[in-house]
Design a protein around this motif. Structure first.
Motif, PDB file in Angstrom:
ATOM      1  N   TRP A 120       0.829  -1.200   0.000  1.00  0.00           N
ATOM      2  CA  TRP A 120       0.000   0.000   0.000  1.00  0.00           C
ATOM      3  C   TRP A 120       0.869   1.257   0.000  1.00  0.00           C
ATOM      4  O   TRP A 120       0.548   2.247  -0.660  1.00  0.00           O
ATOM      5  CB  TRP A 120      -0.927   0.007   1.213  1.00  0.00           C
ATOM      6  CG  TRP A 120      -1.948  -1.082   1.171  1.00  0.00           C
ATOM      7  CD1 TRP A 120      -1.956  -2.241   1.886  1.00  0.00           C
ATOM      8  CD2 TRP A 120      -3.106  -1.116   0.335  1.00  0.00           C
ATOM      9  NE1 TRP A 120      -3.049  -3.008   1.564  1.00  0.00           N
ATOM     10  CE2 TRP A 120      -3.780  -2.337   0.612  1.00  0.00           C
ATOM     11  CE3 TRP A 120      -3.653  -0.250  -0.603  1.00  0.00           C
ATOM     12  CZ2 TRP A 120      -4.958  -2.695  -0.024  1.00  0.00           C
ATOM     13  CZ3 TRP A 120      -4.840  -0.613  -1.241  1.00  0.00           C
ATOM     14  CH2 TRP A 120      -5.477  -1.816  -0.950  1.00  0.00           C
ATOM     15  N   GLY A 149       2.314   1.580  -3.456  1.00  0.00           N
ATOM     16  CA  GLY A 149       1.294   2.086  -4.373  1.00  0.00           C
ATOM     17  C   GLY A 149       1.041   3.572  -4.194  1.00  0.00           C
ATOM     18  O   GLY A 149       0.876   4.311  -5.169  1.00  0.00           O
ATOM     19  N   ALA A 163       0.425  -1.606 -10.757  1.00  0.00           N
ATOM     20  CA  ALA A 163      -0.440  -2.544 -10.042  1.00  0.00           C
ATOM     21  C   ALA A 163      -0.733  -3.778 -10.898  1.00  0.00           C
ATOM     22  O   ALA A 163      -0.771  -4.909 -10.390  1.00  0.00           O
ATOM     23  CB  ALA A 163      -1.745  -1.857  -9.635  1.00  0.00           C
TER      24      ALA A 163
END
Length: 224
Positions: A106, A109, A156
């Motif tokens: 996370w 990202g 992703a």
């Protein structure tokens, strides 16, 4: 007075004296016969008349359009350098603080999302068509944000392919197929959002990949 002649066979251009007007003779280059035109048959090209506004002396008052050049200000350059240094330092310390533990996906990202817009803006300034009016301000940042978001989504997608289909093991053989597909998608994203030509769009996405891969290396993460 001389007459301008163009050979219809070899297209050679030359001049002859007006005394040969109307006569036929060999071309000095290809030797094929050509007809010398009459002096009054020559085409005279006149300059187009200026129909714009003029002053009392008959001189045009219109000025040619000047293309506006965008130059980076010293403050902007310093700000970009400062952001780069802070980003590199933060990435370095983040990698050292995590130690042997992998950095949260996370967090990775979020970093990919945050880096997208400024990299997109910087790349646009380098690769844009300088013959066209550039995007500026809000419209530029909006388009760069969308472009950067797509770039992060492509990371992703790669992460999904790596973890879901390849069990975390990516070989160079896999990159031969995955890499061109990602570059093609990134080029389309830059083409659609920033109106770069496709080749420049691929290079634009390549710049984003290069920077993010370098930051992954600084953080101690695998490049791919």
């Amino acid at each position: 007075m001389q007459i301008h002649v163009t050979c219809p066979s070899c297209h050679a251009k030359f001049k002859v004296s007006e005394k040969f007007a109307g006569q036929t003779g060999p071309c000095p280059k290809c030797k094929k016969p050509i007809q010398i035109p009459e002096a009054n048959q020559e085409v005279v090209i006149h300059a187009p008349e200026d129909e714009g506004a003029k002053n009392a002396e008959g001189v045009s008052t219109l000025k040619p359009l000047e293309r506006e050049e965008i130059e980076a200000s010293p403050v902007g350059i310093v700000l970009i350098i400062a952001i780069c240094l802070v980003t590199v330092a933060a990435t370095f310390f983040l990698g050292r603080m995590s130690g042997a533990e992998p950095i949260s996906p996370w967090l990775v990202g979020a970093g990919a999302l945050l880096l997208g817009p400024p990299i997109a803006v910087a790349g646009y300034g380098i690769l844009r068509d300088h013959e066209l009016e550039p995007y500026r301000g809000g419209p530029l940042w909006l388009r760069a944000t969308i472009c950067g978001f797509v770039y992060a989504i492509l990371w992703a997608v790669y992460a999904y392919l790596k973890g879901g289909l390849l069990d975390g093991e990516v070989e160079m053989f896999h990159l031969v197929f995955i890499g061109p597909a990602l570059l093609a998608a990134g080029g389309v994203a830059a083409l659609a959002t920033l109106e770069l030509d496709y080749t420049s769009g691929v290079i634009h996405y390549g710049i984003y990949l290069l920077i993010t891969c370098c930051l992954r290396w600084i953080a101690g993460m695998p490049l791919y």
